[in-house]
Design an enzyme around this catalytic site. Sequence first.
Site, PDB file in Angstrom:
ATOM      1  N   ARG A 151       0.874  -1.127   0.125  1.00  0.00           N
ATOM      2  CA  ARG A 151       0.063  -0.124  -0.100  1.00  0.00           C
ATOM      3  C   ARG A 151       1.093   1.350  -0.041  1.00  0.00           C
ATOM      4  O   ARG A 151       1.732   1.363   0.872  1.00  0.00           O
ATOM      5  CB  ARG A 151      -0.932  -0.018   1.261  1.00  0.00           C
ATOM      6  CG  ARG A 151      -1.838   1.066   1.228  1.00  0.00           C
ATOM      7  CD  ARG A 151      -2.667   1.041   2.569  1.00  0.00           C
ATOM      8  NE  ARG A 151      -2.071   1.981   3.593  1.00  0.00           N
ATOM      9  CZ  ARG A 151      -2.689   2.516   4.593  1.00  0.00           C
ATOM     10  NH1 ARG A 151      -3.769   2.007   4.867  1.00  0.00           N
ATOM     11  NH2 ARG A 151      -1.872   3.230   5.412  1.00  0.00           N
ATOM     12  N   TYR A 163      -3.052  11.269   6.820  1.00  0.00           N
ATOM     13  CA  TYR A 163      -3.296   9.837   7.122  1.00  0.00           C
ATOM     14  C   TYR A 163      -2.403   8.923   6.354  1.00  0.00           C
ATOM     15  O   TYR A 163      -2.093   8.992   5.323  1.00  0.00           O
ATOM     16  CB  TYR A 163      -4.788   9.532   6.670  1.00  0.00           C
ATOM     17  CG  TYR A 163      -4.751   8.118   6.710  1.00  0.00           C
ATOM     18  CD1 TYR A 163      -5.051   7.323   7.742  1.00  0.00           C
ATOM     19  CD2 TYR A 163      -4.659   7.111   5.675  1.00  0.00           C
ATOM     20  CE1 TYR A 163      -4.875   5.986   7.984  1.00  0.00           C
ATOM     21  CE2 TYR A 163      -4.758   5.845   5.582  1.00  0.00           C
ATOM     22  CZ  TYR A 163      -4.943   5.230   7.035  1.00  0.00           C
ATOM     23  OH  TYR A 163      -4.969   3.854   6.926  1.00  0.00           O
ATOM     24  N   ASP A 215      -5.133   3.959   0.090  1.00  0.00           N
ATOM     25  CA  ASP A 215      -6.214   4.144   0.898  1.00  0.00           C
ATOM     26  C   ASP A 215      -6.776   5.208   1.017  1.00  0.00           C
ATOM     27  O   ASP A 215      -5.906   6.414   1.253  1.00  0.00           O
ATOM     28  CB  ASP A 215      -5.954   3.545   2.407  1.00  0.00           C
ATOM     29  CG  ASP A 215      -7.044   3.329   3.252  1.00  0.00           C
ATOM     30  OD1 ASP A 215      -8.079   4.204   3.071  1.00  0.00           O
ATOM     31  OD2 ASP A 215      -6.954   2.843   4.275  1.00  0.00           O
ATOM     32  N   HIS A 217      -9.154   6.335   2.632  1.00  0.00           N
ATOM     33  CA  HIS A 217      -9.547   6.660   4.020  1.00  0.00           C
ATOM     34  C   HIS A 217     -11.064   7.477   4.287  1.00  0.00           C
ATOM     35  O   HIS A 217     -10.976   8.618   4.796  1.00  0.00           O
ATOM     36  CB  HIS A 217      -8.400   7.068   4.748  1.00  0.00           C
ATOM     37  CG  HIS A 217      -8.453   6.631   6.266  1.00  0.00           C
ATOM     38  ND1 HIS A 217      -8.749   7.311   7.359  1.00  0.00           N
ATOM     39  CD2 HIS A 217      -8.085   5.551   6.627  1.00  0.00           C
ATOM     40  CE1 HIS A 217      -8.801   6.287   8.401  1.00  0.00           C
ATOM     41  NE2 HIS A 217      -8.178   5.313   8.102  1.00  0.00           N
ATOM     42  N   GLU A 241      -8.727   2.079  -1.707  1.00  0.00           N
ATOM     43  CA  GLU A 241      -9.859   1.642  -0.513  1.00  0.00           C
ATOM     44  C   GLU A 241     -10.389   3.030   0.023  1.00  0.00           C
ATOM     45  O   GLU A 241     -10.146   3.863  -0.072  1.00  0.00           O
ATOM     46  CB  GLU A 241      -8.719   1.271   0.401  1.00  0.00           C
ATOM     47  CG  GLU A 241      -9.209   0.891   1.809  1.00  0.00           C
ATOM     48  CD  GLU A 241      -8.040   0.144   2.652  1.00  0.00           C
ATOM     49  OE1 GLU A 241      -7.201  -0.199   2.111  1.00  0.00           O
ATOM     50  OE2 GLU A 241      -8.432   0.287   3.930  1.00  0.00           O
ATOM     51  N   GLU A 267     -13.659  -1.790   6.397  1.00  0.00           N
ATOM     52  CA  GLU A 267     -12.912  -2.057   7.611  1.00  0.00           C
ATOM     53  C   GLU A 267     -13.773  -1.679   8.743  1.00  0.00           C
ATOM     54  O   GLU A 267     -13.592  -1.759   9.955  1.00  0.00           O
ATOM     55  CB  GLU A 267     -11.562  -1.585   7.685  1.00  0.00           C
ATOM     56  CG  GLU A 267     -11.566  -0.225   7.531  1.00  0.00           C
ATOM     57  CD  GLU A 267     -10.095   0.475   7.527  1.00  0.00           C
ATOM     58  OE1 GLU A 267      -9.512   0.120   6.769  1.00  0.00           O
ATOM     59  OE2 GLU A 267      -9.916   1.682   8.260  1.00  0.00           O
ATOM     60  N   ARG A 288     -13.426  -5.772   3.200  1.00  0.00           N
ATOM     61  CA  ARG A 288     -12.418  -5.599   4.025  1.00  0.00           C
ATOM     62  C   ARG A 288     -12.802  -5.848   5.620  1.00  0.00           C
ATOM     63  O   ARG A 288     -11.927  -5.265   6.699  1.00  0.00           O
ATOM     64  CB  ARG A 288     -11.759  -3.955   4.020  1.00  0.00           C
ATOM     65  CG  ARG A 288     -11.215  -3.544   2.674  1.00  0.00           C
ATOM     66  CD  ARG A 288      -9.750  -3.649   2.441  1.00  0.00           C
ATOM     67  NE  ARG A 288      -9.156  -2.684   3.581  1.00  0.00           N
ATOM     68  CZ  ARG A 288      -8.177  -3.124   4.502  1.00  0.00           C
ATOM     69  NH1 ARG A 288      -7.785  -4.369   4.383  1.00  0.00           N
ATOM     70  NH2 ARG A 288      -7.892  -2.323   5.224  1.00  0.00           N
ATOM     71  N   GLU A 344      -3.933  -7.793   5.069  1.00  0.00           N
ATOM     72  CA  GLU A 344      -3.341  -6.609   5.482  1.00  0.00           C
ATOM     73  C   GLU A 344      -2.408  -7.037   6.701  1.00  0.00           C
ATOM     74  O   GLU A 344      -2.757  -7.803   7.542  1.00  0.00           O
ATOM     75  CB  GLU A 344      -4.239  -5.458   5.832  1.00  0.00           C
ATOM     76  CG  GLU A 344      -3.437  -4.285   6.036  1.00  0.00           C
ATOM     77  CD  GLU A 344      -4.046  -3.135   6.515  1.00  0.00           C
ATOM     78  OE1 GLU A 344      -5.311  -3.222   7.015  1.00  0.00           O
ATOM     79  OE2 GLU A 344      -3.767  -1.962   6.551  1.00  0.00           O
ATOM     80  N   TRP A 407     -12.164  11.731   9.109  1.00  0.00           N
ATOM     81  CA  TRP A 407     -10.813  11.482   9.323  1.00  0.00           C
ATOM     82  C   TRP A 407     -10.350  10.072   8.482  1.00  0.00           C
ATOM     83  O   TRP A 407     -11.146   9.161   8.627  1.00  0.00           O
ATOM     84  CB  TRP A 407     -10.191  11.246  10.806  1.00  0.00           C
ATOM     85  CG  TRP A 407      -8.961  10.820  10.956  1.00  0.00           C
ATOM     86  CD1 TRP A 407      -7.855  11.673  10.698  1.00  0.00           C
ATOM     87  CD2 TRP A 407      -8.390   9.731  11.105  1.00  0.00           C
ATOM     88  NE1 TRP A 407      -6.690  10.702  10.882  1.00  0.00           N
ATOM     89  CE2 TRP A 407      -6.798   9.634  11.208  1.00  0.00           C
ATOM     90  CE3 TRP A 407      -8.987   8.314  11.184  1.00  0.00           C
ATOM     91  CZ2 TRP A 407      -6.165   8.355  11.229  1.00  0.00           C
ATOM     92  CZ3 TRP A 407      -8.098   7.194  11.456  1.00  0.00           C
ATOM     93  CH2 TRP A 407      -6.900   7.262  11.416  1.00  0.00           C
TER      94      TRP A 407
HETATM   95  C1  GCO Z   1      -6.045   0.479   7.141  1.00  0.00           C
HETATM   96  C2  GCO Z   1      -6.954   1.246   8.022  1.00  0.00           C
HETATM   97  C3  GCO Z   1      -6.164   1.695   9.368  1.00  0.00           C
HETATM   98  C4  GCO Z   1      -6.994   2.706  10.102  1.00  0.00           C
HETATM   99  C5  GCO Z   1      -6.696   2.156  11.561  1.00  0.00           C
HETATM  100  C6  GCO Z   1      -7.819   3.000  12.500  1.00  0.00           C
HETATM  101  O1  GCO Z   1      -6.330   0.359   5.776  1.00  0.00           O
HETATM  102  O2  GCO Z   1      -5.013  -0.227   7.620  1.00  0.00           O
HETATM  103  O3  GCO Z   1      -7.539   2.261   7.271  1.00  0.00           O
HETATM  104  O4  GCO Z   1      -4.857   2.441   8.924  1.00  0.00           O
HETATM  105  O5  GCO Z   1      -7.080   3.874  10.005  1.00  0.00           O
HETATM  106  O6  GCO Z   1      -7.018   0.766  11.916  1.00  0.00           O
HETATM  107  O7  GCO Z   1      -7.573   2.315  13.842  1.00  0.00           O
HETATM  108 MG    MG Z   2      -8.070   1.514   5.458  1.00  0.00          MG
END
Ligand code: GCO
Ligand code: MG
Length: 407
Positions: A151, A163, A215, A217, A241, A267, A288, A344, A407
């Site tokens: 990634r 991030y 990602d 995010h 992602e 996630e 995910r 991951e 975020w």
């Molecule tokens: C990822 C995630 C993490 C999250 C984290 C928050 O793809 O691994 O986005 O980086 O931000 O798990 O606690």
């Molecule tokens: Mg993520």
Amino acid sequence: MSKHDTIVSADVIVTSPGRNFVTLKITTAEGLVGWGDATLNGRELAVASYLRDHVAPLLIGRDPARIEDTWQYLYRGVYWRRGPVTMTSIGAVDLALWDIKGKATDQPVYQLLGGAVRDRVLTYTHATGWDVPQLLDSLDAQRERGFQAIRAQTGVPGLDIVYGVGSPDAGYEPAGRGAAPVEEVWDTAAYLRHAPGALAAAREHVGPEVKLLHDAHHRLTPNEAARLGRALEDVDLFWLEDVTPAENQEVLRHVRRHTTTPLAIGEVFNTVWECQTLITEQLIDYVRTCVTHAGGISHLRRIAALAEVWQVKLGPHGPSDVSPVALAASLHVGLSTPNFAIQEYMGYEPLVHEVFRHDWSYADGHLHPGDAPGLGVEVDEALAARYPYEPAYLPVARRRDGSMTDW
Ligand code: GCO
Ligand code: MG
């Protein structure tokens, strides 16, 4: 474990060997011990309380072999259900009971799930750089460690914190210690101007064979996401992602109409019902959901089964903010589930490996859960006790005008 074994205790351990982890320990009358991960980054104590105050007392006296019935009891038997705290608690119980069943039958959990369908589980890790040269160095370093899927996240000119971007020598850790969250400034337009070029440079650098992921995010509008997906088509990402916030799944129809860049989401989803539209309309390529936050092995397998029908693959969340117990559980599912694509793996600080002694191992871009009975992770409770909980939060984000954003 005989037919008459019962659960005699369910204890919650909160430890912070570098970062916080919540672990559930279930013990049976016949002396079997099962471990479950219950870590929810930045909300650890809420899950610890849910488990201690509302779940543990109900487990005492139950038959540890009845994993599915216990799952149904804790999910369907509860009027106020769903949500990350509840589902993480159920996930921890589920993991601990699968661990016990494996130990009782002297089998690694993947054998109880139908046996291996592959020899090892492909994994991806993270590369990160404040600028493009740093990102390319980080990609090289991860390739030297054998990773074939990586990634890539970069800094954005004009933003101080971004991030996914940490220091090149220390692993990325989003949670910050302290009594309140760090406040970041976010600028989507600046990100969209910068990210496609940085990812194109990453692709040019690694060549066509390395699997590259990125990602976003949860930060884009549907149209911004569609434009980013289009702009990245020549980069040939393995996946893009979390393009949009999780609430409105229908918006992915718009994104999908405009780009064939593979999409991964889930996630922050906690149940199969939350994944339903995305899977059955084939709006994503990878789901995910995390084995801990989505109700454990039993429920992740339900998600996998629905996804398999619609040619969606599993690529579970595996950040360093879930414990090595969760990673083990995800690997047992990965080894035994046909439509599992990739796991991951961010890795852990050395101390975490001492507190959580695990049989899973990494080699050559792949992970294997190991062949120890159960999940194959034992917790060193004495060592864990030396690192008490420390308040920590995930950051929050504001736009340049000071208003809150995702975020
Ligand atoms: C990822 C995630 C993490 C999250 C984290 C928050 O793809 O691994 O986005 O980086 O931000 O798990 O606690
Ligand atoms: Mg993520």
